[in-house]
Design a protein around this motif. Sequence first.
Motif, PDB file in Angstrom:
ATOM      1  N   ALA A  34     -16.599   1.265  23.001  1.00  0.00           N
ATOM      2  CA  ALA A  34     -15.991   2.542  23.390  1.00  0.00           C
ATOM      3  C   ALA A  34     -15.899   2.677  24.902  1.00  0.00           C
ATOM      4  O   ALA A  34     -15.003   3.357  25.426  1.00  0.00           O
ATOM      5  N   LEU A  35     -16.827   2.031  25.616  1.00  0.00           N
ATOM      6  CA  LEU A  35     -16.786   2.084  27.077  1.00  0.00           C
ATOM      7  C   LEU A  35     -15.535   1.428  27.643  1.00  0.00           C
ATOM      8  O   LEU A  35     -15.079   1.790  28.736  1.00  0.00           O
ATOM      9  N   LEU A  36     -14.983   0.472  26.917  1.00  0.00           N
ATOM     10  CA  LEU A  36     -13.828  -0.288  27.393  1.00  0.00           C
ATOM     11  C   LEU A  36     -12.512   0.219  26.830  1.00  0.00           C
ATOM     12  O   LEU A  36     -11.460  -0.350  27.108  1.00  0.00           O
ATOM     13  N   SER A  37     -12.565   1.287  26.046  1.00  0.00           N
ATOM     14  CA  SER A  37     -11.364   1.823  25.412  1.00  0.00           C
ATOM     15  C   SER A  37     -10.889   3.067  26.153  1.00  0.00           C
ATOM     16  O   SER A  37     -11.565   4.106  26.125  1.00  0.00           O
ATOM     17  N   PRO A  38      -9.729   3.017  26.802  1.00  0.00           N
ATOM     18  CA  PRO A  38      -9.211   4.219  27.479  1.00  0.00           C
ATOM     19  C   PRO A  38      -9.040   5.390  26.519  1.00  0.00           C
ATOM     20  O   PRO A  38      -9.324   6.533  26.884  1.00  0.00           O
ATOM     21  N   ALA A  39      -8.614   5.109  25.276  1.00  0.00           N
ATOM     22  CA  ALA A  39      -8.428   6.183  24.296  1.00  0.00           C
ATOM     23  C   ALA A  39      -9.768   6.815  23.930  1.00  0.00           C
ATOM     24  O   ALA A  39      -9.875   8.041  23.794  1.00  0.00           O
ATOM     25  N   ALA A  40     -10.800   5.987  23.775  1.00  0.00           N
ATOM     26  CA  ALA A  40     -12.119   6.525  23.461  1.00  0.00           C
ATOM     27  C   ALA A  40     -12.671   7.344  24.618  1.00  0.00           C
ATOM     28  O   ALA A  40     -13.297   8.392  24.415  1.00  0.00           O
ATOM     29  N   ARG A  41     -12.437   6.908  25.837  1.00  0.00           N
ATOM     30  CA  ARG A  41     -12.995   7.592  27.003  1.00  0.00           C
ATOM     31  C   ARG A  41     -12.320   8.941  27.264  1.00  0.00           C
ATOM     32  O   ARG A  41     -12.847   9.757  28.010  1.00  0.00           O
ATOM     33  N   ARG A  42     -11.192   9.176  26.642  1.00  0.00           N
ATOM     34  CA  ARG A  42     -10.541  10.478  26.788  1.00  0.00           C
ATOM     35  C   ARG A  42     -11.151  11.543  25.862  1.00  0.00           C
ATOM     36  O   ARG A  42     -10.831  12.724  25.980  1.00  0.00           O
ATOM     37  N   LEU A  43     -12.033  11.120  24.956  1.00  0.00           N
ATOM     38  CA  LEU A  43     -12.628  12.027  23.981  1.00  0.00           C
ATOM     39  C   LEU A  43     -14.049  12.432  24.390  1.00  0.00           C
ATOM     40  O   LEU A  43     -14.733  11.678  25.082  1.00  0.00           O
ATOM     41  N   PRO A  44     -14.525  13.582  23.921  1.00  0.00           N
ATOM     42  CA  PRO A  44     -15.949  13.903  24.094  1.00  0.00           C
ATOM     43  C   PRO A  44     -16.791  12.960  23.226  1.00  0.00           C
ATOM     44  O   PRO A  44     -16.359  12.547  22.151  1.00  0.00           O
ATOM     45  N   TRP A  45     -18.012  12.670  23.701  1.00  0.00           N
ATOM     46  CA  TRP A  45     -18.923  11.786  22.957  1.00  0.00           C
ATOM     47  C   TRP A  45     -20.233  12.509  22.674  1.00  0.00           C
ATOM     48  O   TRP A  45     -20.817  13.146  23.556  1.00  0.00           O
ATOM     49  N   LEU A  46     -20.710  12.333  21.446  1.00  0.00           N
ATOM     50  CA  LEU A  46     -22.072  12.719  21.086  1.00  0.00           C
ATOM     51  C   LEU A  46     -22.795  11.449  20.657  1.00  0.00           C
ATOM     52  O   LEU A  46     -22.344  10.758  19.751  1.00  0.00           O
ATOM     53  N   VAL A  47     -23.892  11.136  21.329  1.00  0.00           N
ATOM     54  CA  VAL A  47     -24.669   9.941  21.012  1.00  0.00           C
ATOM     55  C   VAL A  47     -25.897  10.356  20.201  1.00  0.00           C
ATOM     56  O   VAL A  47     -26.686  11.190  20.642  1.00  0.00           O
TER      57      VAL A  47
ATOM     58  N   ARG B   4      -7.515   1.046  16.541  1.00  0.00           N
ATOM     59  CA  ARG B   4      -6.571   1.457  15.507  1.00  0.00           C
ATOM     60  C   ARG B   4      -6.964   2.802  14.908  1.00  0.00           C
ATOM     61  O   ARG B   4      -6.124   3.671  14.677  1.00  0.00           O
ATOM     62  N   LEU B   5      -8.258   2.995  14.666  1.00  0.00           N
ATOM     63  CA  LEU B   5      -8.711   4.242  14.062  1.00  0.00           C
ATOM     64  C   LEU B   5      -8.541   5.424  15.011  1.00  0.00           C
ATOM     65  O   LEU B   5      -8.195   6.530  14.582  1.00  0.00           O
ATOM     66  N   ILE B   6      -8.790   5.223  16.287  1.00  0.00           N
ATOM     67  CA  ILE B   6      -8.574   6.313  17.240  1.00  0.00           C
ATOM     68  C   ILE B   6      -7.111   6.708  17.248  1.00  0.00           C
ATOM     69  O   ILE B   6      -6.761   7.903  17.305  1.00  0.00           O
ATOM     70  N   ASP B   7      -6.226   5.733  17.132  1.00  0.00           N
ATOM     71  CA  ASP B   7      -4.787   6.008  17.118  1.00  0.00           C
ATOM     72  C   ASP B   7      -4.367   6.690  15.817  1.00  0.00           C
ATOM     73  O   ASP B   7      -3.621   7.680  15.831  1.00  0.00           O
ATOM     74  N   GLU B   8      -4.847   6.183  14.676  1.00  0.00           N
ATOM     75  CA  GLU B   8      -4.380   6.683  13.381  1.00  0.00           C
ATOM     76  C   GLU B   8      -5.134   7.933  12.924  1.00  0.00           C
ATOM     77  O   GLU B   8      -4.534   8.860  12.380  1.00  0.00           O
ATOM     78  N   PHE B   9      -6.440   7.968  13.094  1.00  0.00           N
ATOM     79  CA  PHE B   9      -7.239   9.104  12.639  1.00  0.00           C
ATOM     80  C   PHE B   9      -7.194  10.268  13.626  1.00  0.00           C
ATOM     81  O   PHE B   9      -7.357  11.428  13.259  1.00  0.00           O
ATOM     82  N   ALA B  10      -6.937   9.959  14.899  1.00  0.00           N
ATOM     83  CA  ALA B  10      -6.818  10.954  15.968  1.00  0.00           C
ATOM     84  C   ALA B  10      -8.024  11.893  16.013  1.00  0.00           C
ATOM     85  O   ALA B  10      -7.895  13.111  15.850  1.00  0.00           O
TER      86      ALA B  10
ATOM     87  N   MET C 160     -11.104  20.171  13.041  1.00  0.00           N
ATOM     88  CA  MET C 160     -11.982  19.254  13.773  1.00  0.00           C
ATOM     89  C   MET C 160     -12.031  17.916  13.046  1.00  0.00           C
ATOM     90  O   MET C 160     -12.242  17.857  11.843  1.00  0.00           O
ATOM     91  N   ARG C 161     -11.835  16.849  13.806  1.00  0.00           N
ATOM     92  CA  ARG C 161     -11.890  15.499  13.247  1.00  0.00           C
ATOM     93  C   ARG C 161     -12.868  14.670  14.084  1.00  0.00           C
ATOM     94  O   ARG C 161     -12.760  14.627  15.313  1.00  0.00           O
ATOM     95  N   VAL C 162     -13.817  14.041  13.401  1.00  0.00           N
ATOM     96  CA  VAL C 162     -14.888  13.322  14.090  1.00  0.00           C
ATOM     97  C   VAL C 162     -14.954  11.898  13.566  1.00  0.00           C
ATOM     98  O   VAL C 162     -15.015  11.671  12.352  1.00  0.00           O
ATOM     99  N   LEU C 163     -14.953  10.947  14.488  1.00  0.00           N
ATOM    100  CA  LEU C 163     -15.117   9.541  14.138  1.00  0.00           C
ATOM    101  C   LEU C 163     -16.548   9.121  14.453  1.00  0.00           C
ATOM    102  O   LEU C 163     -16.973   9.159  15.614  1.00  0.00           O
ATOM    103  N   HIS C 164     -17.301   8.758  13.406  1.00  0.00           N
ATOM    104  CA  HIS C 164     -18.651   8.236  13.563  1.00  0.00           C
ATOM    105  C   HIS C 164     -18.585   6.718  13.738  1.00  0.00           C
ATOM    106  O   HIS C 164     -17.802   6.044  13.056  1.00  0.00           O
ATOM    107  N   ILE C 165     -19.397   6.205  14.636  1.00  0.00           N
ATOM    108  CA  ILE C 165     -19.492   4.766  14.846  1.00  0.00           C
ATOM    109  C   ILE C 165     -20.931   4.355  14.554  1.00  0.00           C
ATOM    110  O   ILE C 165     -21.867   4.784  15.238  1.00  0.00           O
ATOM    111  N   GLY C 166     -21.104   3.567  13.498  1.00  0.00           N
ATOM    112  CA  GLY C 166     -22.434   3.162  13.069  1.00  0.00           C
ATOM    113  C   GLY C 166     -22.592   1.659  13.052  1.00  0.00           C
ATOM    114  O   GLY C 166     -21.644   0.920  13.338  1.00  0.00           O
TER     115      GLY C 166
END
Length: 415
Positions: A104-117, A82-88, A1-7
Amino acid sequence: MRVLHIGKFYPPYAGGIERFSADLCAALAARDVGVAMLAHASPGSRAARSFREDGVDVHLAACHGQLLYAPVSPSFPLLLSRLIDEFAPDLLHLHMPNTSAFWALLSPAARRLPWLVHWHADVPLDVRRHAVRAMYSLYRPFEQALLRRADRIIATSAPYRDTSIALAPWSSKTHVVPLGIGESPPANSSAEKMEIVAKDTSAQSIAWPGTGLRLLAVGRLSYYKGYDVLLRALALTPEANLLLIGSGECEAGLQALARELGIEQRVCFAGHVDDAQLALAYAQAQVFCLPSIERTEAFGVVLLEAMRARLPVIATTIAGSGMGYVVADGASGLLVPPGDAAALAAAIRRLGDDAALRMSFGEAGQARWRSRFTLDRCADRVLDLYCALLPENRRPAAARPTRSPTQARSGERGG
Protein backbone atom coordinates in the motif's frame (compact mmCIF):
# COMPACT_ATOMS: atom_id res chain seq x y z
CA MET A 1 -19.09 3.53 3.31
CA ARG A 2 -16.85 0.97 1.62
CA VAL A 3 -13.85 -0.51 3.43
CA LEU A 4 -11.13 -2.73 2.03
CA HIS A 5 -9.48 -4.95 4.66
CA ILE A 6 -5.98 -6.22 3.97
CA GLY A 7 -5.09 -9.35 5.92
CA LYS A 8 -2.52 -12.10 5.94
CA PHE A 9 -4.70 -15.21 5.69
CA TYR A 10 -8.40 -16.01 5.94
CA PRO A 11 -10.44 -18.94 7.32
CA PRO A 12 -10.42 -21.88 6.99
CA TYR A 13 -6.71 -21.12 7.55
CA ALA A 14 -6.42 -21.66 11.30
CA GLY A 15 -5.46 -18.70 13.45
CA GLY A 16 -6.93 -16.31 15.98
CA ILE A 17 -6.22 -13.19 13.90
CA GLU A 18 -7.74 -14.80 10.82
CA ARG A 19 -10.91 -15.87 12.62
CA PHE A 20 -11.33 -12.51 14.31
CA SER A 21 -10.75 -10.56 11.08
CA ALA A 22 -13.38 -12.60 9.26
CA ASP A 23 -15.87 -12.16 12.11
CA LEU A 24 -15.22 -8.42 12.29
CA CYS A 25 -15.77 -8.04 8.54
CA ALA A 26 -19.09 -9.89 8.80
CA ALA A 27 -20.18 -7.75 11.76
CA LEU A 28 -19.34 -4.56 9.86
CA ALA A 29 -21.23 -5.79 6.80
CA ALA A 30 -24.25 -6.30 9.06
CA ARG A 31 -23.91 -2.60 9.99
CA ASP A 32 -24.42 -1.48 6.37
CA VAL A 33 -20.70 -1.15 5.62
CA GLY A 34 -19.58 -2.38 2.22
CA VAL A 35 -16.71 -4.73 3.09
CA ALA A 36 -14.09 -6.50 1.00
CA MET A 37 -11.15 -8.55 2.30
CA LEU A 38 -7.87 -9.07 0.44
CA ALA A 39 -5.68 -11.79 1.94
CA HIS A 40 -3.62 -14.78 0.84
CA ALA A 41 -4.76 -18.28 0.08
CA SER A 42 -3.21 -20.96 2.28
CA PRO A 43 0.54 -21.43 1.68
CA GLY A 44 1.07 -23.64 -1.34
CA SER A 45 -2.20 -22.58 -3.00
CA ARG A 46 -1.10 -21.28 -6.40
CA ALA A 47 -4.54 -20.21 -7.61
CA ALA A 48 -6.34 -17.02 -6.62
CA ARG A 49 -9.90 -17.31 -5.29
CA SER A 50 -12.80 -14.90 -4.91
CA PHE A 51 -16.10 -15.54 -3.16
CA ARG A 52 -18.78 -13.82 -1.09
CA GLU A 53 -19.32 -14.92 2.50
CA ASP A 54 -21.45 -13.36 5.25
CA GLY A 55 -21.90 -10.20 3.18
CA VAL A 56 -18.15 -9.82 2.60
CA ASP A 57 -16.38 -9.94 -0.79
CA VAL A 58 -13.32 -12.11 -0.14
CA HIS A 59 -10.34 -12.14 -2.49
CA LEU A 60 -7.44 -14.51 -1.82
CA ALA A 61 -4.19 -14.04 -3.74
CA ALA A 62 -2.15 -17.06 -4.76
CA CYS A 63 0.45 -17.92 -2.14
CA HIS A 64 3.50 -20.00 -3.09
CA GLY A 65 4.64 -20.50 0.48
CA GLN A 66 6.11 -18.53 3.39
CA LEU A 67 9.56 -17.12 4.04
CA LEU A 68 10.10 -16.47 7.76
CA TYR A 69 6.32 -16.35 8.23
CA ALA A 70 5.91 -13.86 5.34
CA PRO A 71 3.61 -15.02 2.50
CA VAL A 72 5.27 -15.30 -0.92
CA SER A 73 2.69 -13.84 -3.29
CA PRO A 74 3.93 -12.00 -6.42
CA SER A 75 0.36 -11.31 -7.55
CA PHE A 76 -0.70 -9.54 -4.34
CA PRO A 77 0.21 -5.95 -5.39
CA LEU A 78 -1.59 -6.38 -8.72
CA LEU A 79 -4.71 -7.65 -6.97
CA LEU A 80 -4.54 -4.76 -4.50
CA SER A 81 -4.45 -2.22 -7.32
CA ARG A 82 -7.31 -3.93 -9.12
CA LEU A 83 -9.51 -4.03 -6.03
CA ILE A 84 -8.93 -0.37 -5.21
CA ASP A 85 -9.99 0.45 -8.77
CA GLU A 86 -13.00 -1.89 -8.92
CA PHE A 87 -14.27 -1.87 -5.31
CA ALA A 88 -13.53 1.86 -4.85
CA PRO A 89 -13.08 1.80 -1.06
CA ASP A 90 -13.41 4.89 1.09
CA LEU A 91 -10.66 3.68 3.41
CA LEU A 92 -8.19 0.85 3.98
CA HIS A 93 -8.15 -1.32 7.12
CA LEU A 94 -4.77 -3.04 7.36
CA HIS A 95 -4.28 -5.98 9.73
CA MET A 96 -0.69 -6.28 10.96
CA PRO A 97 1.79 -7.96 11.03
CA ASN A 98 1.67 -8.68 7.31
CA THR A 99 4.49 -7.86 4.91
CA SER A 100 2.10 -7.71 1.95
CA ALA A 101 0.40 -4.67 3.53
CA PHE A 102 3.57 -2.75 2.70
CA TRP A 103 2.51 -2.71 -0.95
CA ALA A 104 0.00 0.00 0.00
CA LEU A 105 2.95 2.31 0.59
CA LEU A 106 3.88 2.03 -3.09
CA SER A 107 0.35 2.45 -4.46
CA PRO A 108 -0.65 6.04 -5.35
CA ALA A 109 -4.32 4.98 -5.28
CA ALA A 110 -3.94 3.48 -1.81
CA ARG A 111 -2.11 6.54 -0.50
CA ARG A 112 -5.02 8.76 -1.50
CA LEU A 113 -7.26 6.92 1.00
CA PRO A 114 -7.45 7.14 4.81
CA TRP A 115 -5.78 4.19 6.58
CA LEU A 116 -6.65 2.40 9.79
CA VAL A 117 -3.95 -0.01 10.96
CA HIS A 118 -5.10 -2.87 13.22
CA TRP A 119 -2.02 -3.75 15.27
CA HIS A 120 -2.55 -7.35 16.37
CA ALA A 121 1.06 -7.98 17.40
CA ASP A 122 4.62 -6.73 17.13
CA VAL A 123 7.19 -8.74 15.25
CA PRO A 124 8.59 -10.56 18.31
CA LEU A 125 12.28 -9.87 18.86
CA ASP A 126 12.62 -12.45 21.64
CA VAL A 127 11.79 -15.42 19.43
CA ARG A 128 14.17 -18.35 19.21
CA ARG A 129 14.60 -18.04 15.46
CA HIS A 130 17.62 -15.77 14.99
CA ALA A 131 16.71 -15.18 11.35
CA VAL A 132 13.50 -13.41 12.39
CA ARG A 133 15.43 -10.99 14.56
CA ALA A 134 17.97 -10.41 11.80
CA MET A 135 15.29 -9.72 9.20
CA TYR A 136 13.52 -7.21 11.44
CA SER A 137 16.20 -4.62 10.65
CA LEU A 138 14.95 -4.75 7.05
CA TYR A 139 11.29 -4.95 8.05
CA ARG A 140 11.25 -2.08 10.56
CA PRO A 141 11.61 0.87 8.11
CA PHE A 142 8.55 -0.33 6.18
CA GLU A 143 6.66 -1.01 9.42
CA GLN A 144 7.33 2.50 10.69
CA ALA A 145 6.49 4.06 7.32
CA LEU A 146 3.13 2.27 7.43
CA LEU A 147 2.43 3.48 10.96
CA ARG A 148 3.51 7.01 10.06
CA ARG A 149 1.09 7.04 7.12
CA ALA A 150 -1.82 5.59 9.16
CA ASP A 151 -4.56 7.99 10.20
CA ARG A 152 -5.60 5.79 13.13
CA ILE A 153 -4.02 2.75 14.81
CA ILE A 154 -5.85 0.13 16.87
CA ALA A 155 -4.05 -1.72 19.67
CA THR A 156 -5.87 -4.69 21.16
CA SER A 157 -5.05 -3.95 24.80
CA ALA A 158 -3.60 -1.14 26.89
CA PRO A 159 -0.69 -3.27 28.20
CA TYR A 160 0.33 -4.23 24.66
CA ARG A 161 0.09 -0.65 23.44
CA ASP A 162 2.13 0.66 26.36
CA THR A 163 4.97 -1.85 25.94
CA SER A 164 5.20 -1.90 22.15
CA ILE A 165 8.42 -0.35 20.90
CA ALA A 166 6.96 -0.16 17.40
CA LEU A 167 3.89 1.79 18.52
CA ALA A 168 5.71 4.13 20.94
CA PRO A 169 6.21 7.01 18.45
CA TRP A 170 2.54 6.91 17.44
CA SER A 171 0.74 6.91 20.80
CA SER A 172 -1.26 10.06 19.97
CA LYS A 173 -3.18 8.25 17.24
CA THR A 174 -3.33 4.78 18.83
CA HIS A 175 -6.69 3.68 20.24
CA VAL A 176 -7.36 0.61 22.37
CA VAL A 177 -10.13 -1.58 20.96
CA PRO A 178 -10.11 -5.04 22.56
CA LEU A 179 -10.82 -8.02 20.35
CA GLY A 180 -14.24 -9.59 20.66
CA ILE A 181 -16.10 -12.77 19.81
CA GLY A 182 -19.77 -13.41 19.11
CA GLU A 183 -22.26 -15.71 20.74
CA SER A 184 -21.80 -19.48 20.69
CA PRO A 185 -23.10 -21.28 17.56
CA PRO A 186 -26.89 -21.80 17.82
CA ALA A 187 -26.52 -25.58 17.80
CA ASN A 188 -24.65 -25.42 21.09
CA SER A 189 -26.22 -22.35 22.68
CA SER A 190 -28.71 -24.35 24.75
CA ALA A 191 -26.10 -26.59 26.35
CA GLU A 192 -25.68 -25.71 30.01
CA LYS A 193 -22.15 -25.54 31.40
CA MET A 194 -22.00 -28.33 33.97
CA GLU A 195 -19.88 -31.19 35.20
CA ILE A 196 -20.37 -33.77 32.41
CA VAL A 197 -18.88 -37.23 32.74
CA ALA A 198 -17.00 -38.64 29.80
CA LYS A 199 -19.27 -41.66 29.42
CA ASP A 200 -22.19 -39.38 28.57
CA THR A 201 -20.43 -38.34 25.35
CA SER A 202 -19.69 -41.79 23.95
CA ALA A 203 -21.59 -40.94 20.78
CA GLN A 204 -19.42 -37.85 20.21
CA SER A 205 -16.00 -37.67 18.59
CA ILE A 206 -14.29 -35.78 21.45
CA ALA A 207 -12.56 -38.35 23.67
CA TRP A 208 -11.27 -37.27 27.07
CA PRO A 209 -8.24 -39.32 28.06
CA GLY A 210 -9.31 -40.08 31.63
CA THR A 211 -11.91 -39.64 34.37
CA GLY A 212 -10.15 -36.97 36.45
CA LEU A 213 -10.27 -33.18 36.17
CA ARG A 214 -10.89 -32.32 32.51
CA LEU A 215 -8.29 -29.74 31.50
CA LEU A 216 -8.56 -28.15 28.02
CA ALA A 217 -5.97 -26.28 25.93
CA VAL A 218 -6.56 -24.96 22.41
CA GLY A 219 -4.02 -23.44 20.04
CA ARG A 220 -1.25 -23.94 17.55
CA LEU A 221 1.43 -26.30 18.83
CA SER A 222 4.24 -23.74 18.70
CA TYR A 223 7.01 -23.32 21.26
CA TYR A 224 5.80 -19.95 22.57
CA LYS A 225 2.48 -21.50 23.66
CA GLY A 226 4.31 -23.22 26.53
CA TYR A 227 2.61 -26.60 26.14
CA ASP A 228 5.80 -28.33 27.27
CA VAL A 229 5.39 -26.48 30.58
CA LEU A 230 1.77 -27.63 30.75
CA LEU A 231 2.82 -31.26 30.25
CA ARG A 232 5.35 -30.95 33.06
CA ALA A 233 2.65 -29.46 35.28
CA LEU A 234 0.34 -32.34 34.35
CA ALA A 235 3.01 -34.77 35.53
CA LEU A 236 2.71 -33.09 38.96
CA THR A 237 -1.10 -33.33 39.02
CA PRO A 238 -2.10 -37.00 38.63
CA GLU A 239 -5.73 -36.08 39.34
CA ALA A 240 -6.01 -34.20 36.00
CA ASN A 241 -6.11 -35.15 32.32
CA LEU A 242 -5.56 -32.95 29.29
CA LEU A 243 -7.30 -32.54 25.94
CA LEU A 244 -4.97 -30.56 23.66
CA ILE A 245 -6.64 -29.28 20.47
CA GLY A 246 -4.45 -27.97 17.68
CA SER A 247 -1.55 -28.90 15.46
CA GLY A 248 1.81 -27.42 14.66
CA GLU A 249 5.53 -27.86 14.36
CA CYS A 250 6.01 -28.94 18.00
CA GLU A 251 3.50 -31.79 17.96
CA ALA A 252 5.99 -34.65 17.67
CA GLY A 253 8.22 -33.19 20.36
CA LEU A 254 5.29 -32.73 22.74
CA GLN A 255 4.14 -36.30 22.19
CA ALA A 256 7.67 -37.51 22.92
CA LEU A 257 7.75 -35.42 26.10
CA ALA A 258 4.43 -36.90 27.26
CA ARG A 259 5.89 -40.39 26.84
CA GLU A 260 9.08 -39.38 28.65
CA LEU A 261 7.06 -38.02 31.57
CA GLY A 262 4.88 -41.12 31.68
CA ILE A 263 1.64 -39.19 31.19
CA GLU A 264 0.72 -40.27 27.65
CA GLN A 265 -2.39 -42.04 28.98
CA ARG A 266 -3.64 -38.74 30.46
CA VAL A 267 -3.08 -36.59 27.36
CA CYS A 268 -5.12 -36.59 24.15
CA PHE A 269 -3.53 -34.81 21.18
CA ALA A 270 -6.73 -34.15 19.24
CA GLY A 271 -5.21 -32.20 16.33
CA HIS A 272 -7.49 -29.92 14.33
CA VAL A 273 -11.22 -30.28 15.06
CA ASP A 274 -14.30 -28.71 13.47
CA ASP A 275 -16.39 -26.00 15.12
CA ALA A 276 -18.96 -28.44 16.53
CA GLN A 277 -16.27 -30.59 18.16
CA LEU A 278 -14.55 -27.51 19.56
CA ALA A 279 -17.81 -26.24 21.07
CA LEU A 280 -18.37 -29.68 22.60
CA ALA A 281 -14.89 -29.64 24.13
CA TYR A 282 -15.51 -26.24 25.72
CA ALA A 283 -18.87 -27.46 27.07
CA GLN A 284 -17.37 -30.59 28.65
CA ALA A 285 -14.12 -29.13 30.02
CA GLN A 286 -13.76 -28.09 33.66
CA VAL A 287 -10.68 -25.85 33.42
CA PHE A 288 -9.05 -24.05 30.48
CA CYS A 289 -5.32 -23.30 30.30
CA LEU A 290 -3.23 -21.02 28.08
CA PRO A 291 0.36 -21.42 29.36
CA SER A 292 2.17 -19.17 26.83
CA ILE A 293 5.72 -18.13 27.65
CA GLU A 294 6.39 -15.15 25.34
CA ARG A 295 4.79 -11.84 24.37
CA THR A 296 4.18 -13.40 20.96
CA GLU A 297 0.90 -14.31 22.67
CA ALA A 298 -0.46 -10.80 22.22
CA PHE A 299 -4.06 -11.30 23.40
CA GLY A 300 -5.38 -14.86 23.57
CA VAL A 301 -8.72 -15.06 21.76
CA VAL A 302 -9.13 -18.62 23.06
CA LEU A 303 -9.41 -17.12 26.56
CA LEU A 304 -12.54 -15.31 25.38
CA GLU A 305 -13.91 -18.56 23.98
CA ALA A 306 -13.36 -20.26 27.34
CA MET A 307 -14.91 -17.36 29.27
CA ARG A 308 -17.94 -17.39 26.96
CA ALA A 309 -18.35 -21.08 27.83
CA ARG A 310 -18.23 -20.27 31.57
CA LEU A 311 -14.89 -22.01 32.04
CA PRO A 312 -12.42 -20.90 34.72
CA VAL A 313 -9.12 -20.09 33.04
CA ILE A 314 -5.44 -20.29 33.89
CA ALA A 315 -3.06 -18.03 31.95
CA THR A 316 0.38 -16.51 32.42
CA THR A 317 1.67 -13.11 33.54
CA ILE A 318 3.73 -12.15 30.50
CA ALA A 319 4.73 -8.50 30.72
CA GLY A 320 3.05 -6.53 27.95
CA SER A 321 0.78 -9.34 26.79
CA GLY A 322 -2.95 -8.81 26.69
CA MET A 323 -3.63 -12.03 28.62
CA GLY A 324 -3.50 -10.28 31.97
CA TYR A 325 -5.86 -7.66 30.51
CA VAL A 326 -8.37 -10.34 29.49
CA VAL A 327 -8.25 -12.45 32.67
CA ALA A 328 -9.16 -10.89 36.02
CA ASP A 329 -6.75 -12.70 38.34
CA GLY A 330 -8.55 -14.18 41.32
CA ALA A 331 -11.97 -13.29 39.89
CA SER A 332 -12.40 -15.04 36.52
CA GLY A 333 -9.24 -17.13 36.59
CA LEU A 334 -5.70 -17.50 37.83
CA LEU A 335 -2.49 -16.00 36.47
CA VAL A 336 0.84 -17.77 37.04
CA PRO A 337 4.44 -16.92 36.07
CA PRO A 338 5.34 -18.08 32.54
CA GLY A 339 7.48 -21.22 32.34
CA ASP A 340 6.82 -22.22 35.97
CA ALA A 341 5.47 -25.79 35.91
CA ALA A 342 5.17 -25.97 39.70
CA ALA A 343 3.06 -22.80 39.89
CA LEU A 344 0.92 -24.01 37.02
CA ALA A 345 0.41 -27.36 38.75
CA ALA A 346 -0.60 -25.56 41.95
CA ALA A 347 -3.22 -23.53 40.05
CA ILE A 348 -4.60 -26.70 38.45
CA ARG A 349 -4.82 -28.39 41.86
CA ARG A 350 -6.51 -25.36 43.40
CA LEU A 351 -9.25 -25.33 40.78
CA GLY A 352 -9.49 -29.11 40.69
CA ASP A 353 -10.12 -29.26 44.45
CA ASP A 354 -12.77 -26.54 44.53
CA ALA A 355 -15.88 -26.98 42.36
CA ALA A 356 -17.48 -23.86 43.86
CA LEU A 357 -14.45 -21.76 42.88
CA ARG A 358 -14.59 -23.18 39.34
CA MET A 359 -18.24 -22.17 39.09
CA SER A 360 -17.59 -18.71 40.54
CA PHE A 361 -14.70 -18.04 38.15
CA GLY A 362 -16.71 -19.37 35.22
CA GLU A 363 -19.69 -17.13 35.91
CA ALA A 364 -17.45 -14.10 36.43
CA GLY A 365 -15.56 -14.85 33.23
CA GLN A 366 -18.71 -15.03 31.14
CA ALA A 367 -19.94 -11.75 32.65
CA ARG A 368 -16.56 -10.16 31.87
CA TRP A 369 -16.75 -11.34 28.25
CA ARG A 370 -20.27 -9.94 27.87
CA SER A 371 -19.32 -6.56 29.34
CA ARG A 372 -15.98 -6.04 27.59
CA PHE A 373 -15.17 -8.48 24.82
CA THR A 374 -18.18 -9.10 22.58
CA LEU A 375 -17.90 -8.87 18.82
CA ASP A 376 -20.70 -6.28 18.71
CA ARG A 377 -18.86 -4.00 21.12
CA CYS A 378 -15.66 -4.31 19.09
CA ALA A 379 -17.41 -3.70 15.75
CA ASP A 380 -19.20 -0.62 17.09
CA ARG A 381 -15.94 0.91 18.29
CA VAL A 382 -14.22 0.17 14.97
CA LEU A 383 -17.16 1.77 13.15
CA ASP A 384 -16.76 4.86 15.34
CA LEU A 385 -13.17 5.17 14.13
CA TYR A 386 -14.25 4.76 10.51
CA CYS A 387 -16.81 7.54 10.92
CA ALA A 388 -14.21 9.84 12.42
CA LEU A 389 -12.11 9.43 9.27
CA LEU A 390 -14.85 10.04 6.70
CA PRO A 391 -17.24 12.86 5.86
CA GLU A 392 -20.79 12.41 7.06
CA ASN A 393 -22.15 11.63 3.59
CA ARG A 394 -19.86 8.56 3.37
CA ARG A 395 -21.01 7.03 6.67
CA PRO A 396 -23.52 4.16 6.73
CA ALA A 397 -27.08 5.10 7.61
CA ALA A 398 -27.04 2.65 10.52
CA ALA A 399 -23.88 4.09 12.07
CA ARG A 400 -24.13 5.46 15.58
CA PRO A 401 -23.28 9.16 16.02
CA THR A 402 -19.55 9.67 16.23
CA ARG A 403 -18.36 10.55 19.71
CA SER A 404 -16.65 13.83 20.43
CA PRO A 405 -12.82 13.96 20.46
CA THR A 406 -12.90 14.11 24.28
CA GLN A 407 -15.11 11.01 24.47
CA ALA A 408 -12.96 9.21 21.92
CA ARG A 409 -9.82 9.89 23.93
CA SER A 410 -11.34 8.73 27.20
CA GLY A 411 -13.17 5.73 25.74
CA GLU A 412 -11.03 4.43 22.90
CA ARG A 413 -7.60 5.08 24.35
CA GLY A 414 -8.40 4.30 27.95
CA GLY A 415 -8.44 0.51 27.49
